[in-house]
Scaffold this motif. Sequence first.
Motif, PDB file in Angstrom:
ATOM      1  N   GLU A 156      18.845  29.229  12.826  1.00  0.00           N
ATOM      2  CA  GLU A 156      19.486  28.055  11.892  1.00  0.00           C
ATOM      3  C   GLU A 156      18.359  28.105  10.633  1.00  0.00           C
ATOM      4  O   GLU A 156      18.959  28.162   9.371  1.00  0.00           O
ATOM      5  CB  GLU A 156      19.450  26.872  12.188  1.00  0.00           C
ATOM      6  CG  GLU A 156      20.453  26.489  13.223  1.00  0.00           C
ATOM      7  CD  GLU A 156      20.343  25.246  13.733  1.00  0.00           C
ATOM      8  OE1 GLU A 156      19.625  24.579  13.542  1.00  0.00           O
ATOM      9  OE2 GLU A 156      21.309  24.820  14.680  1.00  0.00           O
ATOM     10  N   PHE A 157      17.185  28.398  10.748  1.00  0.00           N
ATOM     11  CA  PHE A 157      16.281  28.268   9.683  1.00  0.00           C
ATOM     12  C   PHE A 157      16.222  29.604   9.018  1.00  0.00           C
ATOM     13  O   PHE A 157      16.324  29.591   7.809  1.00  0.00           O
ATOM     14  CB  PHE A 157      14.946  28.326  10.237  1.00  0.00           C
ATOM     15  CG  PHE A 157      13.913  28.683   9.313  1.00  0.00           C
ATOM     16  CD1 PHE A 157      13.661  28.109   8.108  1.00  0.00           C
ATOM     17  CD2 PHE A 157      12.592  29.519   9.784  1.00  0.00           C
ATOM     18  CE1 PHE A 157      12.660  28.477   7.307  1.00  0.00           C
ATOM     19  CE2 PHE A 157      11.594  29.799   8.764  1.00  0.00           C
ATOM     20  CZ  PHE A 157      11.686  29.121   7.598  1.00  0.00           C
ATOM     21  N   ALA A 158      16.513  30.962   9.704  1.00  0.00           N
ATOM     22  CA  ALA A 158      16.733  32.081   9.112  1.00  0.00           C
ATOM     23  C   ALA A 158      18.030  32.178   8.278  1.00  0.00           C
ATOM     24  O   ALA A 158      18.198  32.730   7.189  1.00  0.00           O
ATOM     25  CB  ALA A 158      16.723  33.216  10.187  1.00  0.00           C
ATOM     26  N   ALA A 159      18.927  31.527   8.729  1.00  0.00           N
ATOM     27  CA  ALA A 159      20.433  31.423   8.036  1.00  0.00           C
ATOM     28  C   ALA A 159      20.138  30.724   6.777  1.00  0.00           C
ATOM     29  O   ALA A 159      20.842  31.262   5.600  1.00  0.00           O
ATOM     30  CB  ALA A 159      21.322  30.748   8.899  1.00  0.00           C
ATOM     31  N   LEU A 188       4.103  25.087  14.107  1.00  0.00           N
ATOM     32  CA  LEU A 188       5.395  24.878  13.230  1.00  0.00           C
ATOM     33  C   LEU A 188       5.278  26.014  12.104  1.00  0.00           C
ATOM     34  O   LEU A 188       6.595  26.188  11.572  1.00  0.00           O
ATOM     35  CB  LEU A 188       4.872  23.608  12.255  1.00  0.00           C
ATOM     36  CG  LEU A 188       4.811  22.253  12.932  1.00  0.00           C
ATOM     37  CD1 LEU A 188       4.578  21.086  11.803  1.00  0.00           C
ATOM     38  CD2 LEU A 188       6.106  22.055  13.558  1.00  0.00           C
ATOM     39  N   PHE A 189       4.480  27.068  12.205  1.00  0.00           N
ATOM     40  CA  PHE A 189       4.560  28.278  11.212  1.00  0.00           C
ATOM     41  C   PHE A 189       5.133  29.326  12.234  1.00  0.00           C
ATOM     42  O   PHE A 189       5.416  30.633  11.652  1.00  0.00           O
ATOM     43  CB  PHE A 189       3.031  28.755  10.745  1.00  0.00           C
ATOM     44  CG  PHE A 189       2.445  27.735   9.817  1.00  0.00           C
ATOM     45  CD1 PHE A 189       2.550  28.197   8.527  1.00  0.00           C
ATOM     46  CD2 PHE A 189       1.782  26.518  10.197  1.00  0.00           C
ATOM     47  CE1 PHE A 189       2.371  27.318   7.511  1.00  0.00           C
ATOM     48  CE2 PHE A 189       1.626  25.580   9.221  1.00  0.00           C
ATOM     49  CZ  PHE A 189       1.315  26.161   7.826  1.00  0.00           C
ATOM     50  N   GLN A 190       5.666  29.373  13.621  1.00  0.00           N
ATOM     51  CA  GLN A 190       6.177  30.440  14.222  1.00  0.00           C
ATOM     52  C   GLN A 190       7.567  30.601  13.655  1.00  0.00           C
ATOM     53  O   GLN A 190       7.781  31.806  13.615  1.00  0.00           O
ATOM     54  CB  GLN A 190       6.127  29.691  15.707  1.00  0.00           C
ATOM     55  CG  GLN A 190       6.621  30.875  16.540  1.00  0.00           C
ATOM     56  CD  GLN A 190       5.718  32.187  16.806  1.00  0.00           C
ATOM     57  OE1 GLN A 190       4.533  31.927  16.771  1.00  0.00           O
ATOM     58  NE2 GLN A 190       6.321  33.350  16.769  1.00  0.00           N
ATOM     59  N   GLY A 191       8.110  29.827  13.202  1.00  0.00           N
ATOM     60  CA  GLY A 191       9.453  29.944  12.756  1.00  0.00           C
ATOM     61  C   GLY A 191       9.650  31.037  11.711  1.00  0.00           C
ATOM     62  O   GLY A 191      10.473  31.790  11.170  1.00  0.00           O
ATOM     63  N   PHE A 192       8.285  31.198  10.584  1.00  0.00           N
ATOM     64  CA  PHE A 192       8.326  32.037   9.597  1.00  0.00           C
ATOM     65  C   PHE A 192       8.097  33.320  10.132  1.00  0.00           C
ATOM     66  O   PHE A 192       8.661  34.324   9.291  1.00  0.00           O
ATOM     67  CB  PHE A 192       7.200  31.547   8.832  1.00  0.00           C
ATOM     68  CG  PHE A 192       7.141  30.261   8.263  1.00  0.00           C
ATOM     69  CD1 PHE A 192       8.293  29.612   7.800  1.00  0.00           C
ATOM     70  CD2 PHE A 192       6.021  29.419   8.105  1.00  0.00           C
ATOM     71  CE1 PHE A 192       8.148  28.300   7.600  1.00  0.00           C
ATOM     72  CE2 PHE A 192       5.895  28.220   7.678  1.00  0.00           C
ATOM     73  CZ  PHE A 192       7.191  27.403   7.240  1.00  0.00           C
ATOM     74  N   LEU A 193       7.962  33.846  11.315  1.00  0.00           N
ATOM     75  CA  LEU A 193       7.719  34.908  11.921  1.00  0.00           C
ATOM     76  C   LEU A 193       8.840  35.625  12.684  1.00  0.00           C
ATOM     77  O   LEU A 193       8.584  36.555  13.315  1.00  0.00           O
ATOM     78  CB  LEU A 193       6.360  34.951  12.750  1.00  0.00           C
ATOM     79  CG  LEU A 193       4.975  34.432  12.106  1.00  0.00           C
ATOM     80  CD1 LEU A 193       4.013  34.435  13.009  1.00  0.00           C
ATOM     81  CD2 LEU A 193       4.878  35.336  10.836  1.00  0.00           C
TER      82      LEU A 193
END
Length: 289
Positions: A156-159, A188-193
Amino acid sequence: MAEQGVIHTGWADLPPPEYGRPGLSGWLRILRRGIPGIAVLVIGVIILIPLRLMERLFSGPRRPVTGPFVQGVCRCVLWCIGLSWTSSGEPMRGPGAVVANHSSWLDIFSLNAAMPVFFVAKSEVSTWPGINILTRVTDTHFVTRDPKLARVQAEEFAARTKAGHRLLFFPEGTSSDGLRVLPFKPALFQGFLDPDIPGSFAIQPITAVYHAPKGEDLRFYGWWGDMALGPHILAVLSVRRQGRVHVILHPPIPIKGETRKTLSQASESAIRGALPFDTALKGREQRSR
């Protein structure tokens, strides 16, 4: 109230400021500031609904109009309540996200006034009276702290990132009193990767520096811990003269070649270094050792 200029030794080892009941003049200031602020929000929501419908027809998930519109509404609200707002630095260009220190419910207005962003908050916030209205208006992205949903939430974050949305995270995981930056949570920074995130993706750190009104506790604008929302809002609206907030937009940090730990450290260092109270407190601690 503490004397202006007094720096405490920590945010968690002292009780929050006590806010007394407003007097007649205080209630008059509440009405003078609160009614226009609420009116701006209500009118903004009324206008926002058809604008978003138009965007869906012509721009899909992108927010080329309503993003800047919400930014303007937030600036108007700050003006209505009398809180002086300034900013420095340039908003990032290209795909990315924003991370900031978290001090108060006022962050919703102060940070959105600096650049069009979409806040990321825990799902419980969607049920908080008053705050839930603000989060809905600003199209907040709610997440659930459940490892089983991590993959879905990353998608969802990537979308939303691909749609051009600037999602704003609070890596501290909670709010502080505004004097210090709490340790960032690297997880919390894992989603950026995530593999679906564009390679040109970057993270822009932002520091919100709140300066209390003259004569008030330096933590005046902070809202943290178990502090009740209502009394704090009344205290902010009823104060004789408002203070100010300065928002600093730091240079973006490209994610290429970084890990969640290095991204967390770089972001925290940039944000912490621009908070004068935090710097002063650290210097005092080092001298006392």
